[in-house]
Design an enzyme around this catalytic site. Sequence first.
Site, PDB file in Angstrom:
ATOM      1  N   ARG A 164      10.898  38.425 -23.073  1.00 60.61           N
ATOM      2  CA  ARG A 164      11.980  38.186 -23.934  1.00 60.61           C
ATOM      3  C   ARG A 164      12.442  39.823 -24.070  1.00 60.61           C
ATOM      4  O   ARG A 164      13.135  39.733 -25.583  1.00 60.61           O
ATOM      5  CB  ARG A 164      12.473  37.074 -24.583  1.00 60.61           C
ATOM      6  CG  ARG A 164      12.777  36.112 -24.505  1.00 60.61           C
ATOM      7  CD  ARG A 164      13.129  35.781 -22.873  1.00 60.61           C
ATOM      8  NE  ARG A 164      12.881  34.154 -22.488  1.00 60.61           N
ATOM      9  CZ  ARG A 164      11.811  34.217 -21.645  1.00 60.61           C
ATOM     10  NH1 ARG A 164      10.975  35.215 -20.685  1.00 60.61           N
ATOM     11  NH2 ARG A 164      11.304  33.070 -20.939  1.00 60.61           N
ATOM     12  N   SER A 236      17.648  28.466 -25.332  1.00 55.51           N
ATOM     13  CA  SER A 236      16.732  28.047 -26.615  1.00 55.51           C
ATOM     14  C   SER A 236      17.160  28.825 -27.587  1.00 55.51           C
ATOM     15  O   SER A 236      17.316  30.286 -27.089  1.00 55.51           O
ATOM     16  CB  SER A 236      15.578  28.436 -26.090  1.00 55.51           C
ATOM     17  OG  SER A 236      15.045  27.626 -24.748  1.00 55.51           O
ATOM     18  N   GLU A 333      15.962  33.594 -30.881  1.00 57.16           N
ATOM     19  CA  GLU A 333      15.857  34.507 -29.354  1.00 57.16           C
ATOM     20  C   GLU A 333      17.305  34.958 -29.367  1.00 57.16           C
ATOM     21  O   GLU A 333      17.477  35.894 -28.641  1.00 57.16           O
ATOM     22  CB  GLU A 333      15.052  33.743 -28.482  1.00 57.16           C
ATOM     23  CG  GLU A 333      15.814  34.080 -26.909  1.00 57.16           C
ATOM     24  CD  GLU A 333      15.741  33.463 -25.736  1.00 57.16           C
ATOM     25  OE1 GLU A 333      14.711  32.188 -25.897  1.00 57.16           O
ATOM     26  OE2 GLU A 333      16.248  33.679 -24.618  1.00 57.16           O
TER      27      GLU A 333
HETATM   28  C1  FAD Z   1      21.757  27.200 -21.364  1.00 61.54           C
HETATM   29  C2  FAD Z   1      21.487  28.198 -22.185  1.00 61.54           C
HETATM   30  C3  FAD Z   1      20.233  28.467 -20.412  1.00 61.54           C
HETATM   31  C4  FAD Z   1      19.576  29.597 -20.745  1.00 61.54           C
HETATM   32  N1  FAD Z   1      18.442  29.205 -19.964  1.00 61.54           N
HETATM   33  C5  FAD Z   1      17.759  30.490 -20.553  1.00 61.54           C
HETATM   34  C6  FAD Z   1      16.898  30.798 -19.662  1.00 61.54           C
HETATM   35  O1  FAD Z   1      16.081  30.234 -19.128  1.00 61.54           O
HETATM   36  N2  FAD Z   1      15.854  31.810 -19.843  1.00 61.54           N
HETATM   37  C7  FAD Z   1      16.682  33.277 -20.232  1.00 61.54           C
HETATM   38  O2  FAD Z   1      15.597  34.148 -20.699  1.00 61.54           O
HETATM   39  N3  FAD Z   1      17.234  33.348 -20.745  1.00 61.54           N
HETATM   40  C8  FAD Z   1      18.655  31.943 -21.241  1.00 61.54           C
HETATM   41  N4  FAD Z   1      19.588  31.845 -22.081  1.00 61.54           N
HETATM   42  C9  FAD Z   1      19.698  33.014 -22.472  1.00 61.54           C
HETATM   43  C10 FAD Z   1      20.949  33.782 -21.474  1.00 61.54           C
HETATM   44  O3  FAD Z   1      21.110  32.857 -20.414  1.00 61.54           O
HETATM   45  C11 FAD Z   1      20.298  34.994 -21.428  1.00 61.54           C
HETATM   46  O4  FAD Z   1      20.277  35.881 -22.072  1.00 61.54           O
HETATM   47  C12 FAD Z   1      21.630  35.896 -20.840  1.00 61.54           C
HETATM   48  O5  FAD Z   1      20.087  36.728 -19.370  1.00 61.54           O
HETATM   49  C13 FAD Z   1      22.674  36.122 -20.983  1.00 61.54           C
HETATM   50  O6  FAD Z   1      23.010  37.490 -20.220  1.00 61.54           O
HETATM   51  P1  FAD Z   1      25.128  37.074 -21.218  1.00 61.54           P
HETATM   52  O7  FAD Z   1      26.081  37.674 -19.956  1.00 61.54           O
HETATM   53  O8  FAD Z   1      25.356  36.194 -21.547  1.00 61.54           O
HETATM   54  O9  FAD Z   1      24.552  38.088 -22.753  1.00 61.54           O
HETATM   55  P2  FAD Z   1      25.066  38.576 -23.462  1.00 61.54           P
HETATM   56  O10 FAD Z   1      24.942  37.275 -24.707  1.00 61.54           O
HETATM   57  O11 FAD Z   1      26.784  38.812 -23.812  1.00 61.54           O
HETATM   58  O12 FAD Z   1      24.179  39.730 -24.457  1.00 61.54           O
HETATM   59  C14 FAD Z   1      23.126  39.600 -24.383  1.00 61.54           C
HETATM   60  C15 FAD Z   1      22.587  40.519 -24.824  1.00 61.54           C
HETATM   61  O13 FAD Z   1      22.572  41.893 -23.535  1.00 61.54           O
HETATM   62  C16 FAD Z   1      23.373  42.691 -24.213  1.00 61.54           C
HETATM   63  N5  FAD Z   1      23.628  43.631 -23.236  1.00 61.54           N
HETATM   64  C17 FAD Z   1      24.467  42.999 -22.670  1.00 61.54           C
HETATM   65  N6  FAD Z   1      24.743  43.098 -21.237  1.00 61.54           N
HETATM   66  C18 FAD Z   1      24.746  44.345 -21.266  1.00 61.54           C
HETATM   67  C19 FAD Z   1      24.514  45.680 -20.966  1.00 61.54           C
HETATM   68  N7  FAD Z   1      25.653  45.783 -19.742  1.00 61.54           N
HETATM   69  N8  FAD Z   1      23.860  46.891 -21.192  1.00 61.54           N
HETATM   70  C20 FAD Z   1      23.524  46.983 -22.173  1.00 61.54           C
HETATM   71  N9  FAD Z   1      23.522  44.989 -23.108  1.00 61.54           N
HETATM   72  C21 FAD Z   1      24.078  44.593 -22.834  1.00 61.54           C
HETATM   73  C22 FAD Z   1      24.095  42.196 -25.423  1.00 61.54           C
HETATM   74  O14 FAD Z   1      24.637  43.693 -26.011  1.00 61.54           O
HETATM   75  C23 FAD Z   1      23.333  41.095 -26.297  1.00 61.54           C
HETATM   76  O15 FAD Z   1      22.561  42.071 -26.668  1.00 61.54           O
HETATM   77  C24 FAD Z   1      20.011  30.320 -21.647  1.00 61.54           C
HETATM   78  C25 FAD Z   1      21.621  30.752 -22.254  1.00 61.54           C
HETATM   79  C26 FAD Z   1      22.119  29.254 -22.073  1.00 61.54           C
HETATM   80  C27 FAD Z   1      23.856  28.786 -22.996  1.00 61.54           C
END
Ligand code: FAD
Length: 345
Positions: A164, A236, A333
Amino acid sequence: MKIEENVPLSSLTTFRTGGPARFLISVEKKEELPQAVAFSREQNLPLVPIGHGSNMLPPDDGLPVALLKYLPNSISETEKDGKTFVIAEAGAVWDALVSYAVSRGLWGIENLASIPGTTGAAVVQNIGAYGAVIGDTLHSVEVFDTHEEKFRTFSREECEFGYRTSIFKTNADRYVIVSVMLALSSKGMPNLQYRDLTVYFEKKPIEPTLVRVRDAVAEIRTSKFPPLDTYGTAGSFFLNPIFTATSVKAIREKYPMMPVYELPEGGVKVPLAWIFDQILHAKGRREGGAFIWEKQPLVIAGEKNATTRDVLVLAEGIVKDFFAETGIKISPEVRVFGKDKEKFS
Ligand SMILES: Cc1cc2nc3c(=O)[nH]c(=O)nc-3n(C[C@H](O)[C@H](O)[C@H](O)COP(=O)(O)OP(=O)(O)OC[C@H]3O[C@@H](n4cnc5c(N)ncnc54)[C@H](O)[C@@H]3O)c2cc1C
């Protein structure tokens, strides 16, 4: 480029909590990125990229930052040396990219189906599930380096992927991910090593085709996570602690029944969910509108009235009890900010 002021973070995150972000900059093409960086500098505010906010827990009193939403979201494909490369811009919905790959008969990311969020953030976090991580198939990443103010390409090795994490997470104030290139294969094999998937295909004796593996992952996930249209959550909440083969010995001696997993990227993962369930009996714990999800104790869910404070108080209590029981300090996380971050350091 569009700039909005005082945008409620509760409308930008899946926890649906958090006060206003000072600015929200929406960028429609990569050429606008230097301008976005210049704007945040003029305002003397940190530039914080945001995707779908599914891994963030911003403070109830807001964030004094310039949030950057990178909107380009095209998905395309190219062939080189008999291999297929799929290129997705950072704003592409991650699960849309999985669907694209599956529809094209390309193996490699089907086990990561249904993870919320954008493709850019997927790399930051090295998303993982069901025995796969994005780092397995990643070929390269194009970024805008806000320190050097230029576009750069990172190879997979340069991304410094771990459990992660990546160089983009450890340097969160520096890189904006612009696009991602994955090396996928039309001759892949189903990866069913993860227990839930093994059991799924044992119970349903059908051939695990690419589509079926993706659908199985989606089905299993639906039974584990809270529905996002009803509850706020970021999946998580905590990271599983990673041990070396030697350092895991003490905790295994204390809990001989505890399962442990060797990680493909190195180290031994101790399953927090098992300890939460069997040792802390964490299910059902609650603070205000935030509570531990019954079907998966690592997940914190929030009712409509939940605040970031509720989630944090619940999480801090668990960290404290976990430490008292095991001597291990666990950390979130989910990205927390400012003083909230200090609470977990
Ligand atoms: C129901 C649920 C289930 C999930 N299951 C999993 C799973 O199975 N495995 C897993 O790994 N994660 C899981 N996650 C967590 C999440 O989905 C991931 O971490 C996902 O990649 C976040 O994407 P986001 O666009 O919402 O990022 P955000 O929450 O908007 O950002 C996350 C991080 O990435 C940075 N970021 C965003 N975009 C960029 C960019 N273009 N350039 C540089 N930095 C950037 C942000 O600054 C922040 O630090 C889950 C979340 C939920 C709600």
